[in-house]
Write a protein that holds these residues in place. Sequence first.
Motif, mmCIF file in Angstrom:
data_model
loop_
_atom_site.group_PDB
_atom_site.id
_atom_site.type_symbol
_atom_site.label_atom_id
_atom_site.label_comp_id
_atom_site.label_asym_id
_atom_site.label_seq_id
_atom_site.Cartn_x
_atom_site.Cartn_y
_atom_site.Cartn_z
ATOM 1 N N MET A 1 11.840 -3.149 -3.098
ATOM 2 C CA MET A 1 11.990 -1.723 -3.272
ATOM 3 C C MET A 1 10.730 -1.097 -3.881
ATOM 4 S SD MET A 1 15.776 -0.641 -4.087
ATOM 5 C CE MET A 1 16.886 -1.830 -4.740
ATOM 6 N N VAL A 2 10.051 -1.859 -4.710
ATOM 7 C CA VAL A 2 8.825 -1.343 -5.321
ATOM 8 C C VAL A 2 7.772 -1.102 -4.231
ATOM 9 C CG1 VAL A 2 6.988 -1.818 -6.985
ATOM 10 C CG2 VAL A 2 9.335 -2.436 -7.536
ATOM 11 N N ASN A 3 7.698 -2.021 -3.256
ATOM 12 C CA ASN A 3 6.778 -1.836 -2.136
ATOM 13 C C ASN A 3 7.116 -0.554 -1.380
ATOM 14 O OD1 ASN A 3 4.692 -2.723 -0.239
ATOM 15 N ND2 ASN A 3 6.382 -3.088 1.158
ATOM 16 N N ASN A 4 8.402 -0.295 -1.185
ATOM 17 C CA ASN A 4 8.816 0.925 -0.484
ATOM 18 C C ASN A 4 8.408 2.181 -1.247
ATOM 19 O OD1 ASN A 4 9.924 -0.576 1.574
ATOM 20 N ND2 ASN A 4 11.985 -0.508 0.758
ATOM 21 N N LEU A 5 8.453 2.115 -2.572
ATOM 22 C CA LEU A 5 7.955 3.245 -3.372
ATOM 23 C C LEU A 5 6.460 3.432 -3.153
ATOM 24 C CD1 LEU A 5 9.807 2.966 -6.787
ATOM 25 C CD2 LEU A 5 9.803 4.928 -5.249
ATOM 26 N N GLY A 6 5.738 2.329 -3.030
ATOM 27 C CA GLY A 6 4.312 2.419 -2.734
ATOM 28 C C GLY A 6 4.059 3.112 -1.412
ATOM 29 N N ILE A 7 4.854 2.767 -0.408
ATOM 30 C CA ILE A 7 4.723 3.405 0.907
ATOM 31 C C ILE A 7 5.024 4.897 0.796
ATOM 32 C CG2 ILE A 7 5.734 3.527 3.225
ATOM 33 C CD1 ILE A 7 6.206 0.441 2.958
ATOM 34 N N LEU A 8 6.090 5.233 0.080
ATOM 35 C CA LEU A 8 6.464 6.644 -0.095
ATOM 36 C C LEU A 8 5.349 7.416 -0.789
ATOM 37 C CD1 LEU A 8 8.622 8.932 -0.017
ATOM 38 C CD2 LEU A 8 9.328 8.123 -2.280
ATOM 39 N N TYR A 9 4.838 6.870 -1.890
ATOM 40 C CA TYR A 9 3.772 7.557 -2.620
ATOM 41 C C TYR A 9 2.513 7.705 -1.766
ATOM 42 C CZ TYR A 9 6.507 7.114 -6.930
ATOM 43 O OH TYR A 9 7.488 7.215 -7.902
ATOM 44 N N LYS A 10 2.192 6.683 -0.982
ATOM 45 C CA LYS A 10 1.028 6.789 -0.099
ATOM 46 C C LYS A 10 1.238 7.919 0.906
ATOM 47 C CE LYS A 10 -1.602 4.411 3.447
ATOM 48 N NZ LYS A 10 -1.379 5.485 4.412
ATOM 49 N N ASP A 11 2.422 7.968 1.494
ATOM 50 C CA ASP A 11 2.722 9.012 2.473
ATOM 51 C C ASP A 11 2.674 10.408 1.852
ATOM 52 O OD1 ASP A 11 3.017 7.080 4.411
ATOM 53 O OD2 ASP A 11 5.211 7.120 4.401
ATOM 54 N N GLN A 12 2.960 10.494 0.560
ATOM 55 C CA GLN A 12 2.916 11.775 -0.149
ATOM 56 C C GLN A 12 1.516 12.101 -0.666
ATOM 57 O OE1 GLN A 12 5.878 11.118 -3.216
ATOM 58 N NE2 GLN A 12 7.513 12.002 -1.962
ATOM 59 N N GLY A 13 0.584 11.193 -0.467
ATOM 60 C CA GLY A 13 -0.774 11.409 -0.943
ATOM 61 C C GLY A 13 -0.961 11.070 -2.412
ATOM 62 N N LYS A 14 0.021 10.440 -3.024
ATOM 63 C CA LYS A 14 -0.062 10.029 -4.434
ATOM 64 C C LYS A 14 -0.624 8.610 -4.477
ATOM 65 C CE LYS A 14 3.945 12.891 -5.579
ATOM 66 N NZ LYS A 14 5.356 12.872 -6.018
ATOM 67 N N LEU A 15 -1.925 8.515 -4.225
ATOM 68 C CA LEU A 15 -2.539 7.218 -3.977
ATOM 69 C C LEU A 15 -2.608 6.339 -5.215
ATOM 70 C CD1 LEU A 15 -5.324 8.267 -1.450
ATOM 71 C CD2 LEU A 15 -2.932 7.672 -1.037
ATOM 72 N N ALA A 16 -2.820 6.907 -6.380
ATOM 73 C CA ALA A 16 -2.861 6.105 -7.605
ATOM 74 C C ALA A 16 -1.479 5.504 -7.886
ATOM 75 C CB ALA A 16 -3.327 6.939 -8.788
ATOM 76 N N LYS A 17 -0.432 6.298 -7.692
ATOM 77 C CA LYS A 17 0.929 5.787 -7.875
ATOM 78 C C LYS A 17 1.247 4.724 -6.829
ATOM 79 C CE LYS A 17 3.571 9.390 -10.179
ATOM 80 N NZ LYS A 17 4.773 10.226 -10.089
ATOM 81 N N ALA A 18 0.793 4.951 -5.602
ATOM 82 C CA ALA A 18 1.022 3.978 -4.532
ATOM 83 C C ALA A 18 0.374 2.644 -4.890
ATOM 84 C CB ALA A 18 0.482 4.504 -3.213
ATOM 85 N N GLU A 19 -0.876 2.709 -5.340
ATOM 86 C CA GLU A 19 -1.568 1.473 -5.705
ATOM 87 C C GLU A 19 -0.841 0.754 -6.836
ATOM 88 O OE1 GLU A 19 -5.975 -0.190 -6.997
ATOM 89 O OE2 GLU A 19 -5.674 1.973 -6.816
ATOM 90 N N SER A 20 -0.370 1.494 -7.815
ATOM 91 C CA SER A 20 0.362 0.904 -8.930
ATOM 92 C C SER A 20 1.631 0.198 -8.446
ATOM 93 C CB SER A 20 0.716 1.992 -9.948
ATOM 94 O OG SER A 20 1.501 1.459 -10.985
ATOM 95 N N MET A 21 2.351 0.826 -7.543
ATOM 96 C CA MET A 21 3.578 0.219 -7.018
ATOM 97 C C MET A 21 3.266 -1.019 -6.179
ATOM 98 S SD MET A 21 6.221 1.806 -8.187
ATOM 99 C CE MET A 21 5.307 2.030 -9.715
ATOM 100 N N TYR A 22 2.239 -0.929 -5.336
ATOM 101 C CA TYR A 22 1.860 -2.094 -4.529
ATOM 102 C C TYR A 22 1.447 -3.260 -5.426
ATOM 103 C CZ TYR A 22 1.660 0.649 -0.143
ATOM 104 O OH TYR A 22 1.953 1.413 0.954
ATOM 105 N N MET A 23 0.669 -2.988 -6.460
ATOM 106 C CA MET A 23 0.220 -4.049 -7.354
ATOM 107 C C MET A 23 1.401 -4.672 -8.091
ATOM 108 S SD MET A 23 -2.942 -4.442 -6.771
ATOM 109 C CE MET A 23 -3.470 -5.484 -8.105
ATOM 110 N N ARG A 24 2.324 -3.837 -8.507
ATOM 111 C CA ARG A 24 3.529 -4.325 -9.191
ATOM 112 C C ARG A 24 4.359 -5.197 -8.241
ATOM 113 N NH1 ARG A 24 7.942 -0.264 -11.898
ATOM 114 N NH2 ARG A 24 9.516 -1.839 -12.306
#
Length: 123
Positions: A1-24
């Motif tokens: 689910m954390v990966n899915n949040l990363g995808i969502l944040y990337k799609d929203q242009g929230k790249l720092a949050k996306a990277e944080s979720m992907y790393m987590r």
Amino acid sequence: MVNNLGILYKDQGKLAKAESMYMRALQGYEEVLGLNYTSTLGIVNNLGILYKDQGKLAEAELMYTRALQGYEEALGLNHTSILGIVNNLGILYKDQGKLAEAEAMWIRALRGKMDIFKSLDND
């Protein structure tokens, strides 16, 4: 689910949050499943895409290369799941001006796709 949040944040242009979720997600998958489990490698590829979108081409190359090597070890050199990463590397190499490497990746991806179509035609 954390990966899915990363995808969502990337799609929203929230790249720092996306990277944080992907790393987590990556850290958790590596600890539980291992470095070369295909789900782990999917997150590595997602990081590569994110880094490319951010213009972090060297980091993107590291992620794509890691994902490709892991998938090759897990699935074999000619598995269809590898073709997307091969194509991603081709695009990245083109963007880096590494045209010979880009061509090699795209030829590999094309041959893989042609093999898929041949096998479908034989069925």
